[in-house]
Design a protein around this motif. Structure first.
Motif, PDB file in Angstrom:
ATOM      1  N   ILE A 291      70.622 -19.771 -46.220  1.00  0.00           N
ATOM      2  CA  ILE A 291      70.472 -20.356 -46.974  1.00  0.00           C
ATOM      3  C   ILE A 291      69.106 -21.599 -46.745  1.00  0.00           C
ATOM      4  N   ILE A 292      68.294 -21.220 -45.634  1.00  0.00           N
ATOM      5  CA  ILE A 292      67.829 -22.341 -45.623  1.00  0.00           C
ATOM      6  C   ILE A 292      66.106 -21.395 -45.911  1.00  0.00           C
ATOM      7  N   LEU A 293      66.081 -19.650 -46.140  1.00  0.00           N
ATOM      8  CA  LEU A 293      65.139 -19.259 -46.538  1.00  0.00           C
ATOM      9  C   LEU A 293      65.326 -19.229 -48.364  1.00  0.00           C
ATOM     10  N   ILE A 294      66.253 -19.021 -48.254  1.00  0.00           N
ATOM     11  CA  ILE A 294      66.786 -19.219 -50.541  1.00  0.00           C
ATOM     12  C   ILE A 294      65.717 -21.089 -50.618  1.00  0.00           C
ATOM     13  N   ILE A 295      66.357 -21.595 -49.988  1.00  0.00           N
ATOM     14  CA  ILE A 295      65.966 -23.137 -49.918  1.00  0.00           C
ATOM     15  C   ILE A 295      63.874 -23.292 -49.986  1.00  0.00           C
ATOM     16  N   ALA A 296      63.490 -22.452 -48.813  1.00  0.00           N
ATOM     17  CA  ALA A 296      61.946 -22.171 -48.602  1.00  0.00           C
ATOM     18  C   ALA A 296      61.612 -21.537 -49.418  1.00  0.00           C
ATOM     19  N   GLY A 297      62.148 -20.321 -50.178  1.00  0.00           N
ATOM     20  CA  GLY A 297      61.625 -19.448 -51.733  1.00  0.00           C
ATOM     21  C   GLY A 297      61.812 -20.131 -52.719  1.00  0.00           C
ATOM     22  N   VAL A 298      62.825 -21.428 -52.701  1.00  0.00           N
ATOM     23  CA  VAL A 298      62.716 -21.931 -54.241  1.00  0.00           C
ATOM     24  C   VAL A 298      61.490 -22.969 -54.466  1.00  0.00           C
ATOM     25  N   LEU A 299      60.968 -23.699 -53.017  1.00  0.00           N
ATOM     26  CA  LEU A 299      60.264 -24.515 -52.852  1.00  0.00           C
ATOM     27  C   LEU A 299      58.856 -24.357 -53.463  1.00  0.00           C
ATOM     28  N   ALA A 300      58.765 -22.523 -52.293  1.00  0.00           N
ATOM     29  CA  ALA A 300      57.025 -22.335 -52.611  1.00  0.00           C
ATOM     30  C   ALA A 300      56.926 -22.019 -54.111  1.00  0.00           C
ATOM     31  N   VAL A 301      58.019 -21.397 -54.527  1.00  0.00           N
ATOM     32  CA  VAL A 301      57.369 -21.343 -55.961  1.00  0.00           C
ATOM     33  C   VAL A 301      57.486 -22.060 -57.372  1.00  0.00           C
ATOM     34  N   VAL A 302      57.967 -22.846 -56.844  1.00  0.00           N
ATOM     35  CA  VAL A 302      57.457 -24.075 -57.358  1.00  0.00           C
ATOM     36  C   VAL A 302      56.579 -25.299 -57.365  1.00  0.00           C
ATOM     37  N   TYR A 303      56.367 -25.645 -55.454  1.00  0.00           N
ATOM     38  CA  TYR A 303      55.181 -26.282 -55.735  1.00  0.00           C
ATOM     39  C   TYR A 303      54.172 -25.099 -55.629  1.00  0.00           C
TER      40      TYR A 303
ATOM     41  N   GLY B  18      57.129 -16.600 -51.475  1.00  0.00           N
ATOM     42  CA  GLY B  18      58.525 -17.131 -52.091  1.00  0.00           C
ATOM     43  C   GLY B  18      59.723 -16.793 -52.968  1.00  0.00           C
ATOM     44  N   VAL B  19      59.380 -15.354 -53.112  1.00  0.00           N
ATOM     45  CA  VAL B  19      59.936 -14.695 -54.237  1.00  0.00           C
ATOM     46  C   VAL B  19      60.529 -13.385 -53.049  1.00  0.00           C
ATOM     47  N   GLY B  20      59.552 -13.469 -52.027  1.00  0.00           N
ATOM     48  CA  GLY B  20      60.863 -12.497 -51.021  1.00  0.00           C
ATOM     49  C   GLY B  20      61.458 -13.618 -50.707  1.00  0.00           C
ATOM     50  N   ALA B  21      61.060 -14.684 -49.909  1.00  0.00           N
ATOM     51  CA  ALA B  21      62.567 -15.536 -48.461  1.00  0.00           C
ATOM     52  C   ALA B  21      63.340 -15.513 -50.215  1.00  0.00           C
ATOM     53  N   ILE B  22      63.244 -15.788 -50.924  1.00  0.00           N
ATOM     54  CA  ILE B  22      65.031 -15.945 -51.763  1.00  0.00           C
ATOM     55  C   ILE B  22      65.093 -14.740 -51.999  1.00  0.00           C
ATOM     56  N   LEU B  23      64.385 -13.446 -52.069  1.00  0.00           N
ATOM     57  CA  LEU B  23      65.132 -12.156 -51.877  1.00  0.00           C
ATOM     58  C   LEU B  23      65.969 -11.839 -50.591  1.00  0.00           C
TER      59      LEU B  23
END
Length: 72
Positions: free
Chosen positions: A9-21, A55-60
């Motif tokens: 869950i932390i990886l997904i949240i960090a990935g989304v934040l990285a892609v957005v910001y 970011g995409v890698g962290a989400i995956l």
């Protein structure tokens, strides 16, 4: 909730934040001069760019960990 699921869950949240910001900024304080009781300091704002592929890698990876955590 298992530790693997929390990491996912932390990886997904960090990935989304990285892609957005696209990165994050922080402020460092540097002391330029100390003359007796007088102290001069400068605040420098620095920006760290996070690539979109990271970011995409962290989400995956987070998604994969969630799926593996359910099966285990």
């Amino acid at each position: 909730m298992g530790s693997l699921r929390i990491v996912a869950i932390i990886l997904i949240i960090a990935g989304v934040l990285a892609v957005v910001y696209g990165g994050f900024s922080f402020i460092t304080e540097t002391h330029q001069a100390d003359i007796g009781a007088l102290s001069l300091s400068i605040d420098e704002k620095k920006y760290v760019n996070v690539p979109a592929w990271a970011g995409v890698g962290a989400i995956l990876i987070g998604g994969i960990l969630l799926v593996v955590g359910r099966k285990g």
